[in-house]
Structure formats: C-alpha cells, structure tokens
Design an enzyme around this catalytic site. Structure first.
Site, PDB file in Angstrom:
ATOM      1  N   ASP A  13       0.813  -1.230   0.000  1.00 49.73           N
ATOM      2  CA  ASP A  13       0.000   0.000   0.000  1.00 49.73           C
ATOM      3  C   ASP A  13       0.842   1.273   0.000  1.00 49.73           C
ATOM      4  O   ASP A  13       0.423   2.307   0.531  1.00 49.73           O
ATOM      5  CB  ASP A  13      -0.962   0.021   1.208  1.00 49.73           C
ATOM      6  CG  ASP A  13      -1.886  -1.175   1.222  1.00 49.73           C
ATOM      7  OD1 ASP A  13      -2.232  -1.648   0.131  1.00 49.73           O
ATOM      8  OD2 ASP A  13      -2.244  -1.631   2.320  1.00 49.73           O
ATOM      9  N   LYS A  16       1.985   2.193  -4.964  1.00 51.91           N
ATOM     10  CA  LYS A  16       2.606   1.635  -6.175  1.00 51.91           C
ATOM     11  C   LYS A  16       1.766   1.922  -7.415  1.00 51.91           C
ATOM     12  O   LYS A  16       2.285   2.321  -8.450  1.00 51.91           O
ATOM     13  CB  LYS A  16       2.774   0.105  -6.026  1.00 51.91           C
ATOM     14  CG  LYS A  16       3.683  -0.323  -4.903  1.00 51.91           C
ATOM     15  CD  LYS A  16       3.756  -1.831  -4.779  1.00 51.91           C
ATOM     16  CE  LYS A  16       2.473  -2.474  -4.300  1.00 51.91           C
ATOM     17  NZ  LYS A  16       2.058  -2.139  -2.929  1.00 51.91           N
ATOM     18  N   GLY A  40      -4.684  -4.372  -3.535  1.00 51.33           N
ATOM     19  CA  GLY A  40      -5.666  -3.324  -3.814  1.00 51.33           C
ATOM     20  C   GLY A  40      -4.871  -2.139  -4.315  1.00 51.33           C
ATOM     21  O   GLY A  40      -4.136  -1.532  -3.543  1.00 51.33           O
ATOM     22  N   HIS A  41      -4.944  -1.875  -5.607  1.00 51.00           N
ATOM     23  CA  HIS A  41      -4.103  -0.842  -6.227  1.00 51.00           C
ATOM     24  C   HIS A  41      -4.980   0.306  -6.707  1.00 51.00           C
ATOM     25  O   HIS A  41      -5.798   0.130  -7.595  1.00 51.00           O
ATOM     26  CB  HIS A  41      -3.309  -1.455  -7.390  1.00 51.00           C
ATOM     27  CG  HIS A  41      -2.256  -2.428  -6.920  1.00 51.00           C
ATOM     28  ND1 HIS A  41      -1.447  -3.119  -7.778  1.00 51.00           N
ATOM     29  CD2 HIS A  41      -1.874  -2.782  -5.675  1.00 51.00           C
ATOM     30  CE1 HIS A  41      -0.606  -3.876  -7.073  1.00 51.00           C
ATOM     31  NE2 HIS A  41      -0.848  -3.691  -5.798  1.00 51.00           N
ATOM     32  N   ARG A 143       2.731 -29.043  -5.900  1.00 45.91           N
ATOM     33  CA  ARG A 143       2.449 -29.670  -7.195  1.00 45.91           C
ATOM     34  C   ARG A 143       1.023 -30.198  -7.300  1.00 45.91           C
ATOM     35  O   ARG A 143       0.726 -31.151  -8.005  1.00 45.91           O
ATOM     36  CB  ARG A 143       3.478 -30.769  -7.515  1.00 45.91           C
ATOM     37  CG  ARG A 143       4.848 -30.158  -7.729  1.00 45.91           C
ATOM     38  CD  ARG A 143       5.962 -31.007  -7.286  1.00 45.91           C
ATOM     39  NE  ARG A 143       5.898 -31.276  -5.867  1.00 45.91           N
ATOM     40  CZ  ARG A 143       6.827 -31.933  -5.190  1.00 45.91           C
ATOM     41  NH1 ARG A 143       7.873 -32.392  -5.825  1.00 45.91           N
ATOM     42  NH2 ARG A 143       6.699 -32.141  -3.904  1.00 45.91           N
ATOM     43  N   GLN A 224       1.993  -6.061  -3.048  1.00 48.94           N
ATOM     44  CA  GLN A 224       2.512  -6.130  -1.674  1.00 48.94           C
ATOM     45  C   GLN A 224       3.828  -5.339  -1.567  1.00 48.94           C
ATOM     46  O   GLN A 224       3.971  -4.330  -2.224  1.00 48.94           O
ATOM     47  CB  GLN A 224       2.685  -7.592  -1.214  1.00 48.94           C
ATOM     48  CG  GLN A 224       1.363  -8.326  -1.011  1.00 48.94           C
ATOM     49  CD  GLN A 224       0.742  -8.858  -2.289  1.00 48.94           C
ATOM     50  OE1 GLN A 224       1.401  -9.492  -3.088  1.00 48.94           O
ATOM     51  NE2 GLN A 224      -0.521  -8.613  -2.509  1.00 48.94           N
ATOM     52  N   THR A 300      -8.569  -3.429  -0.206  1.00 50.91           N
ATOM     53  CA  THR A 300      -9.162  -4.734  -0.505  1.00 50.91           C
ATOM     54  C   THR A 300     -10.144  -5.153   0.581  1.00 50.91           C
ATOM     55  O   THR A 300     -11.250  -5.583   0.306  1.00 50.91           O
ATOM     56  CB  THR A 300      -8.049  -5.797  -0.668  1.00 50.91           C
ATOM     57  OG1 THR A 300      -7.245  -5.403  -1.774  1.00 50.91           O
ATOM     58  CG2 THR A 300      -8.603  -7.182  -0.930  1.00 50.91           C
ATOM     59  N   GLY A 302     -10.830  -3.163   3.536  1.00 45.58           N
ATOM     60  CA  GLY A 302     -11.393  -2.046   4.302  1.00 45.58           C
ATOM     61  C   GLY A 302     -10.883  -1.984   5.733  1.00 45.58           C
ATOM     62  O   GLY A 302     -11.299  -1.127   6.517  1.00 45.58           O
ATOM     63  N   PRO A 304      -8.665  -1.085   8.966  1.00 48.12           N
ATOM     64  CA  PRO A 304      -7.776   0.044   9.246  1.00 48.12           C
ATOM     65  C   PRO A 304      -6.323  -0.397   9.183  1.00 48.12           C
ATOM     66  O   PRO A 304      -5.981  -1.496   9.630  1.00 48.12           O
ATOM     67  CB  PRO A 304      -8.153   0.461  10.677  1.00 48.12           C
ATOM     68  CG  PRO A 304      -9.037  -0.595  11.207  1.00 48.12           C
ATOM     69  CD  PRO A 304      -9.499  -1.480  10.092  1.00 48.12           C
ATOM     70  N   ARG A 305      -5.470   0.421   8.574  1.00 44.83           N
ATOM     71  CA  ARG A 305      -4.043   0.071   8.519  1.00 44.83           C
ATOM     72  C   ARG A 305      -3.369   0.600   9.780  1.00 44.83           C
ATOM     73  O   ARG A 305      -3.676   1.707  10.232  1.00 44.83           O
ATOM     74  CB  ARG A 305      -3.396   0.710   7.287  1.00 44.83           C
ATOM     75  CG  ARG A 305      -3.952   0.190   5.976  1.00 44.83           C
ATOM     76  CD  ARG A 305      -3.352   0.947   4.791  1.00 44.83           C
ATOM     77  NE  ARG A 305      -3.908   0.501   3.521  1.00 44.83           N
ATOM     78  CZ  ARG A 305      -4.125   1.300   2.472  1.00 44.83           C
ATOM     79  NH1 ARG A 305      -3.825   2.586   2.537  1.00 44.83           N
ATOM     80  NH2 ARG A 305      -4.624   0.826   1.356  1.00 44.83           N
ATOM     81  N   SER A 411       5.220  12.243  -4.295  1.00 45.33           N
ATOM     82  CA  SER A 411       3.789  12.321  -4.544  1.00 45.33           C
ATOM     83  C   SER A 411       3.163  13.142  -3.426  1.00 45.33           C
ATOM     84  O   SER A 411       3.419  12.894  -2.240  1.00 45.33           O
ATOM     85  CB  SER A 411       3.228  10.893  -4.589  1.00 45.33           C
ATOM     86  OG  SER A 411       1.840  10.923  -4.704  1.00 45.33           O
TER      87      SER A 411
END
Ligand code: GDP
Ligand code: IMO
Ligand code: MG
Length: 423
Positions: A13, A16, A40-41, A143, A224, A300, A302, A304-305, A411
C-alpha cells in the site's frame, strides 16, 4: 531495451499503483508478476478513482498492453468482475489483456481454506486478506495446483483433476470438518473458465522477451512489498509470494539482463495491515492522525491500517535486495499538519547498533529516532521541488541521505497530477 521494476519498499500500500499509472504514459506493456486479489491498487485520474486487484495499473492508457504474469494466482471471479467494472467506466480493454498460461488459478476452495485457517484457534493468525492466496501458492509448490493453461488440456481433466480434488476432500473432511467438493462440479466450472479465458493466454517468456527485443518498453508491477516477502519479510507474517526482484523474474520470465531500473515505492511514513512486527508503529494521537490524514483503510478488505514512522532500515533492506536505483516518496502531504516528524534512523539489538533488518529478532530491536520539524501547510498544489516548503525539502533530502538511494519522484496527493519529478 529497458524494463523498469516497480516494487513496494515497505509493507504494501505504498502507492505503487499511483506511480505505475503515472509512469505508464510512455510504456508499452505493464506486467503484474505476483500475488492475486489480495492486492488493492488505487489510481485516481481527474478525481475518478479506480481500484485494481488483478489487472495491471497501466490499463487506463488506451494503448498499454497489460499482462497478468505467471507468478500470479488468479481468481477468475475477481478477474471477470474487474473487467466488467472497467467496461462500465468506458475503459476499452479489447485486445489489451494477456494472461501467462503458467499462472495459477485460485478457486473457491482456496479462499474457503484460507478463511477456515484464519478462524481456527489452533493455527497462527496472520491476518490475511482471506482471498485464498497462501493456500493457492501452497498448492503450486506442493504440485497440486492448477495452471490457467491446464484448463484447455484434456489430459489434465483425465489424469490430474480427480486426484487434486480427492486430496482437497481429505483435508476438508478430516481436518476442517467441512463439506466435500464434487469433482464433476469443479470440472464443469474449469471447462467453462477454460473456454472464457483461452483468448487471453500467452507463453509469457516468449511473448515478453520478444517484445522487449523489438524495442517495447516494459514496466514490472509488484504487489505487496518487500517486508511482506515470504523470504525477506517479517516471516511468518508475510504473504506467500516474492514481491521482490527475484519474484519479478520468476513471475514474468523476463531475461534479468533487460531490467535497467529498479524503483522502490515508499510512503513518507509507514503502514501495515494484519498481524506481525512493525518496529516503528505509532500509537495514540500520532497513529490516529496518520490514519485519518492518510485515509489508511485497506483498499481490498477495508481494514484500518496500522500506522507509524518512516523506517530507514526497512528501506535499506529493500534497496539491498532489489538493487534499487531510485525511490519514490509518496503521501508526503499526509504529514502536512504535524509539528514534528519522526524518522527511525537505526536499530539496536541486545544493546548494540545493527545496520540490517534482522530476520528473526525483529521483536527485540530498539528503534533509534530523530525528529524533524514539520512544514504545517498544504503541499498538494506544488508542481516542482522549489514550490515545496523548506522543511519539506529538508525532509526529502534527509530521507535520501539516510537511505543512500536518490529520491526521483515525490507524490503530494492521490491524483495522477499530484506528482513531482525531482531527477
Ligand atoms: P498500492 O497497493 O501500493 O498501490 O497502494 P494503495 O492503492 O493500496 O494505497 C495507497 C492509497 O494512497 C490510495 O488510496 C491512493 O489513492 C493514495 N495515495 C497515493 N499517493 C498519495 C499521495 O501522495 N497522497 C495522498 N494523500 N494519497 C495518496
Ligand atoms: P498491495 O499490493 C498490504 C498482507 C495481509 C496480511 C499478509 C498476508 O495492495 O500493496 P495474504 O492475503 O496475502 O495471505 O495476507 O499480507 N497483505 C497486504 N498488505 N497491501 C497488500 O497488497 C497486501 N496483500 C497482502 O494484510 O498481513
Ligand atoms: Mg494496496
């Protein structure tokens, strides 16, 4: 001949997708090389927001070809949903999407087992996205996976599929006490998917290396980030693929000699979603402010980070592993209202200074911080380095000095246009 790698330098996150979209203007092919719909981009263009989970973030330019690489695990339901969302937004995708035939297919039983594992009391909870990612990669390595190209092969249905499902049923019934799956049902689904997906299939190493040799410019899109890498991240609290440069080679089949740039994307602070160590995690007021100002909720799930401060050792770890030639510092505007900004400049382990990110002793490290003055004004309107307040410029220069890699872009807002080229 130039291939540029875009890789997350923290715990995902980092922004990217915003950078990939920005850099894609002059790119012919964007290749997502690992992960699946756990990613989630987010791309914002003229205020319109797009979130991609599987489709490469270069899709918004009309002529860019987007390749889902062989290192990916592809959930067909999520893939078709994403295609229809793009069509709804009038993005013309006709003839612009390719899928490597050796990419693995992620089926409902992968997500089911991921969820059952996460909810089990006796298994270490990772805080996964419950998208089946680890289970699908485990099948690949074991495999017992299914590649997209297999779906149009009669031999696969005759010889391999019944055994794969039989093994899954033993697991589901004996271990997870869940319902069995019917081979015939899976076969019907896979045959139908094979017919729908075959138009996209390519032999990726052949196609990509040929296109590069003929002069096409390629971007490799990582999902990631380095700290979630199954080998170099905070194991076991990681994803099940290699977001780092090795994963880019394996997940695309591109000749390593073609990679000329390796760009690390990093936030001006740090976040992580899910469980696991996070040395510079902030708590209380600082954490709440970062979360609110940065709108730090997963694209992706929702969730909280978790938020914290910029960690130099993490970026140096990423620079070392990925051979970073440049950095992009994102979300700088999120720090606009802070009086003081902390930077973690080093670690101590057992009372001694260390200059690496430890593989196994992360919980025991002590973080050394420096503090820098904030700038206390909005920077989102800034278009060039000299427009930025003095303290913002000092912060960027400090990041560059501590990390030892040039900061090439910054940014200052989510939109494509809120990007400043420095070098
Ligand atoms: P990715 O997974 O690395 O592509 O990043 P995500 O899309 O999951 O998360 C980054 C979030 O930050 C998204 O909501 C972006 O729109 C947003 N974003 C990206 N760059 C900036 C920036 O410079 N400033 C602000 N305020 N938001 C940004
Ligand atoms: P992008 O590409 C942030 C995290 C999950 C969990 C761990 C394992 O948007 O940067 P998984 O479902 O992969 O088995 O979960 O990895 N995780 C991410 N965190 N950004 C992501 O992707 C992530 N993809 C997985 O939260 O901690
Ligand atoms: Mg994301």
């Amino acid at each position: 001949m130039a291939v540029t790698l875009i890789v997350g330098a923290q715990w995902g996150d980092e922004g990217k997708a915003k950078v990939i979209d920005y850099l894609s203007e002059n790119i012919d092919i964007v290749v997502r090389y690992q992960g699946g719909a756990n990613a989630g981009h987010t791309v914002v263009v003229n205020g319109e927001k797009y979130i991609f989970h599987l489709i490469p973030s270069g899709i918004l330019y009309p002529n860019t070809i987007c390749v889902l690489g062989g290192g990916m695990v592809i959930d067909p339901e999520a893939f078709f949903l994403e295609l229809s969302n793009l069509k709804e937004k009038n993005i013309d995708i006709e003839g612009r999407i390719r899928i490597a035939d050796n990419a693995h297919i992620l089926l409902p039983y992968h997500s089911l087992i991921d969820r059952l594992r996460e909810e089990s009391e006796s298994i270490t909870k990772i805080g996964t996205t419950k998208r089946g990612i680890g289970v699908c990669y485990a099948d690949k390595v074991n495999r017992t996976g299914i590649r997209i190209g297999d779906l149009v092969e009669e031999n696969f249905y005759k010889n391999r599929l019944p055994r794969i499902i039989q093994e899954k049923n033993i697991l589901l019934k004996e271990i997870y006490k869940d319902k069995e799956i019917k081979v015939s049902q899976v076969e019907d689904l896979l045959r139908e998917l094979g017919q729908k997906l075959k138009q996209y299939l390519i032999n990726a190493p052949y196609y990509l290396n040929m296109e590069i040799t003929s002069g096409k410019r390629v971007l490799l899109e990582g999902a990631q980030g380095t700290m979630l890498d199954v080998d170099f991240g905070t194991y076991p609290y990681v994803t099940s693929s290699n977001p780092t440069i090795g994963g880019a080679l394996i997940g695309s089949g591109i000749n390593y000699r073609f990679i000329t740039e390796s760009i690390g994307i990093m936030k001006a602070y740090a976040t992580r979603v899910g469980e696991g160590p996070f040395p510079t995690e902030a708590f209380g007021e600082d954490s709440e402010k970062l979360q609110k100002m940065g709108n730090e909720f997963g694209s992706t799930t929702g969730r909280p980070r978790r938020c914290g401060w910029f960690d130099v050792e993490v970026i140096k770890h990423a620079a070392r592993i990925n051979g970073l030639t440049g950095l992009v510092l994102t979300k700088l505007d999120v720090l606009d209202e802070f009086d003081k900004i902390k930077i973690a400049v080093g670690y101590e382990l057992d009372g001694k200074r260390i200059s690496y990110f430890p593989s196994c002793a992360v919980e025991r490290i002590k973080v050394i911080y420096e503090e820098m003055p904030g700038w206390k004004e909005s920077i989102t309107h800034c278009k060039k380095f000299s427009d930025l307040p003095k303290n913002t410029r000092k912060y960027i220069e400090a990041v560059e000095k501590f990390c030892g890699v040039p900061v090439k872009w910054v940014s200052v807002g989510p939109d494509r246009e809120n990007t400043i080229k420095l070098k």
